[in-house]
Design a protein around this motif. Structure first.
Motif, PDB file in Angstrom:
ATOM      1  N   THR A  44       0.795  -1.164  -0.015  1.00  0.00           N
ATOM      2  CA  THR A  44       0.007   0.147  -0.128  1.00  0.00           C
ATOM      3  C   THR A  44       0.788   1.174  -0.112  1.00  0.00           C
ATOM      4  N   PRO A  45       0.399   2.439  -0.401  1.00  0.00           N
ATOM      5  CA  PRO A  45       1.094   3.737  -0.454  1.00  0.00           C
ATOM      6  C   PRO A  45       1.701   3.908   0.979  1.00  0.00           C
ATOM      7  N   ARG A  46       1.028   3.868   2.048  1.00  0.00           N
ATOM      8  CA  ARG A  46       1.371   3.997   3.225  1.00  0.00           C
ATOM      9  C   ARG A  46       2.551   3.100   3.713  1.00  0.00           C
ATOM     10  N   GLU A  47       2.486   1.910   3.564  1.00  0.00           N
ATOM     11  CA  GLU A  47       3.546   0.810   3.794  1.00  0.00           C
ATOM     12  C   GLU A  47       4.784   1.066   3.034  1.00  0.00           C
ATOM     13  N   ARG A  48       4.765   1.445   1.772  1.00  0.00           N
ATOM     14  CA  ARG A  48       5.923   1.730   0.995  1.00  0.00           C
ATOM     15  C   ARG A  48       6.469   2.943   1.438  1.00  0.00           C
ATOM     16  N   SER A  49       5.804   3.865   1.823  1.00  0.00           N
ATOM     17  CA  SER A  49       6.312   5.223   2.077  1.00  0.00           C
ATOM     18  C   SER A  49       7.106   5.054   3.467  1.00  0.00           C
ATOM     19  N   ARG A  50       6.580   4.188   4.334  1.00  0.00           N
ATOM     20  CA  ARG A  50       7.496   3.912   5.685  1.00  0.00           C
ATOM     21  C   ARG A  50       8.590   2.973   5.547  1.00  0.00           C
ATOM     22  N   GLY A  51       8.366   1.971   4.789  1.00  0.00           N
ATOM     23  CA  GLY A  51       9.448   0.936   4.338  1.00  0.00           C
ATOM     24  C   GLY A  51      10.289   0.318   5.824  1.00  0.00           C
ATOM     25  N   LEU A  52      11.520   0.537   5.619  1.00  0.00           N
ATOM     26  CA  LEU A  52      12.195  -0.163   6.644  1.00  0.00           C
ATOM     27  C   LEU A  52      12.736   1.164   7.593  1.00  0.00           C
ATOM     28  N   MET A  53      11.963   2.216   7.462  1.00  0.00           N
ATOM     29  CA  MET A  53      12.399   3.670   8.305  1.00  0.00           C
ATOM     30  C   MET A  53      12.444   3.021   9.728  1.00  0.00           C
ATOM     31  N   PHE A  54      13.325   3.454  10.505  1.00  0.00           N
ATOM     32  CA  PHE A  54      13.329   3.150  12.131  1.00  0.00           C
ATOM     33  C   PHE A  54      13.646   1.946  12.575  1.00  0.00           C
ATOM     34  N   VAL A  55      14.103   0.995  11.588  1.00  0.00           N
ATOM     35  CA  VAL A  55      14.511  -0.536  11.946  1.00  0.00           C
ATOM     36  C   VAL A  55      15.895  -0.271  12.361  1.00  0.00           C
ATOM     37  N   GLU A  56      16.164  -0.999  13.542  1.00  0.00           N
ATOM     38  CA  GLU A  56      17.362  -0.710  14.069  1.00  0.00           C
ATOM     39  C   GLU A  56      18.146  -2.005  13.857  1.00  0.00           C
ATOM     40  N   ASP A  57      17.641  -3.156  13.341  1.00  0.00           N
ATOM     41  CA  ASP A  57      18.069  -4.614  13.483  1.00  0.00           C
ATOM     42  C   ASP A  57      17.305  -5.276  12.315  1.00  0.00           C
ATOM     43  N   LEU A  58      18.192  -5.704  11.433  1.00  0.00           N
ATOM     44  CA  LEU A  58      16.980  -6.886  10.425  1.00  0.00           C
ATOM     45  C   LEU A  58      17.908  -8.090  10.500  1.00  0.00           C
ATOM     46  N   PRO A  59      17.130  -9.172  10.971  1.00  0.00           N
ATOM     47  CA  PRO A  59      17.745 -10.450  10.824  1.00  0.00           C
ATOM     48  C   PRO A  59      18.423 -10.601   9.505  1.00  0.00           C
ATOM     49  N   ARG A  60      19.470 -11.511   9.385  1.00  0.00           N
ATOM     50  CA  ARG A  60      20.147 -11.720   8.310  1.00  0.00           C
ATOM     51  C   ARG A  60      19.404 -12.143   7.188  1.00  0.00           C
ATOM     52  N   GLN A  61      18.515 -13.213   7.179  1.00  0.00           N
ATOM     53  CA  GLN A  61      17.683 -13.777   6.313  1.00  0.00           C
ATOM     54  C   GLN A  61      16.414 -13.258   6.040  1.00  0.00           C
ATOM     55  N   SER A  62      16.285 -11.642   6.475  1.00  0.00           N
ATOM     56  CA  SER A  62      14.882 -11.141   6.556  1.00  0.00           C
ATOM     57  C   SER A  62      14.808  -9.911   5.471  1.00  0.00           C
ATOM     58  N   GLY A  63      13.945  -9.323   5.026  1.00  0.00           N
ATOM     59  CA  GLY A  63      13.722  -8.280   4.263  1.00  0.00           C
ATOM     60  C   GLY A  63      12.360  -7.694   4.010  1.00  0.00           C
ATOM     61  N   MET A  64      12.172  -6.691   3.232  1.00  0.00           N
ATOM     62  CA  MET A  64      10.874  -6.156   2.878  1.00  0.00           C
ATOM     63  C   MET A  64      10.747  -6.315   1.269  1.00  0.00           C
ATOM     64  N   LEU A  65       9.544  -6.583   0.982  1.00  0.00           N
ATOM     65  CA  LEU A  65       9.207  -6.576  -0.144  1.00  0.00           C
ATOM     66  C   LEU A  65       8.144  -5.611  -0.698  1.00  0.00           C
ATOM     67  N   PHE A  66       8.739  -4.592  -1.562  1.00  0.00           N
ATOM     68  CA  PHE A  66       7.735  -3.468  -2.006  1.00  0.00           C
ATOM     69  C   PHE A  66       7.093  -3.898  -3.557  1.00  0.00           C
ATOM     70  N   VAL A  67       5.826  -3.897  -3.241  1.00  0.00           N
ATOM     71  CA  VAL A  67       5.216  -4.285  -4.486  1.00  0.00           C
ATOM     72  C   VAL A  67       4.121  -3.034  -5.041  1.00  0.00           C
ATOM     73  N   PHE A  68       4.290  -2.904  -6.333  1.00  0.00           N
ATOM     74  CA  PHE A  68       3.404  -1.716  -6.769  1.00  0.00           C
ATOM     75  C   PHE A  68       2.296  -2.280  -7.544  1.00  0.00           C
ATOM     76  N   ASP A  69       1.415  -1.477  -7.667  1.00  0.00           N
ATOM     77  CA  ASP A  69       0.254  -1.952  -8.446  1.00  0.00           C
ATOM     78  C   ASP A  69       0.470  -2.386 -10.157  1.00  0.00           C
ATOM     79  N   ARG A  70       1.337  -1.760 -10.733  1.00  0.00           N
ATOM     80  CA  ARG A  70       1.735  -2.053 -11.862  1.00  0.00           C
ATOM     81  C   ARG A  70       3.283  -1.654 -12.237  1.00  0.00           C
ATOM     82  N   PRO A  71       3.730  -2.201 -13.198  1.00  0.00           N
ATOM     83  CA  PRO A  71       5.392  -1.937 -13.327  1.00  0.00           C
ATOM     84  C   PRO A  71       5.478  -0.251 -13.462  1.00  0.00           C
ATOM     85  N   ARG A  72       6.535   0.527 -12.995  1.00  0.00           N
ATOM     86  CA  ARG A  72       6.545   1.934 -13.092  1.00  0.00           C
ATOM     87  C   ARG A  72       7.828   2.241 -12.898  1.00  0.00           C
ATOM     88  N   ALA A  73       8.313   3.412 -13.188  1.00  0.00           N
ATOM     89  CA  ALA A  73       9.619   3.999 -12.869  1.00  0.00           C
ATOM     90  C   ALA A  73       9.700   4.367 -11.335  1.00  0.00           C
TER      91      ALA A  73
END
Length: 153
Positions: A44-73
């Motif tokens: 969602t736009p809100r989740e994408r704009s927040r992303g991994l902001m303020f995350v202090e530690d990310l476990p090694r085999q973890s991440g965030m997948l940002f998904v858009f409604d359609r391909p774009r720049a």
């Protein structure tokens, strides 16, 4: 009895294949390398704009997948992001088209991903090089199942 054994094997195999393709996991295949990352999906736009902001530690085999409604720049930045990140920019088929290595925490410089980005996988900075991930690697995740996926679920 033999048919029952075969049926149980097929049922178990189908369950394993299904478990390997879940919303919480991105699997990356690059040559003979196959990796799993536990992900949070930002679609969602809100989740994408927040992303991994303020995350202090990310476990090694973890991440965030940002998904858009359609391909774009798309462009990303590291404002309020506390940890270095690798960004894998992915097309609609799940193929990595660009990798930005070790984005710098708090840097507000625009990071361009390309013109036809459908998803971006952010992982800990340095892991793309450590695992020798390259442009052309394929991601497996349910978000790529609605189209012609390079590596379907």
């Amino acid at each position: 009895m033999r048919l029952l054994s075969i049926a149980l094997v097929l049922l178990f195999t189908a369950g394993v294949a299904q478990a390997e393709c879940s919303p919480e996991t991105v699997t990356i295949r690059d040559g003979e390398t196959v990796l799993n990352f536990t992900v949070d999906v930002a679609d969602t736009p809100r989740e994408r704009s927040r992303g991994l902001m303020f995350v202090e530690d990310l476990p090694r085999q973890s991440g965030m997948l940002f998904v858009f409604d359609r391909p774009r720049a798309v462009t990303f930045w590291m404002k309020n992001t506390l940890i270095p990140l690798d960004m894998l920019f992915v097309d609609r088929t799940g193929v990595v088209r660009h990798i930005h290595h070790e984005a710098i925490p708090h840097d507000e410089t625009q990071i361009e991903g390309g013109d036809s980005v459908f998803a971006v996988l952010e992982i800990n900075g340095g892991l793309a090089r450590r695992y020798s991930l390259t442009v052309g690697a394929e991601l497996r995740h349910p978000v790529f199942s609605d189209g012609p996926a390079a590596w379907p679920c």
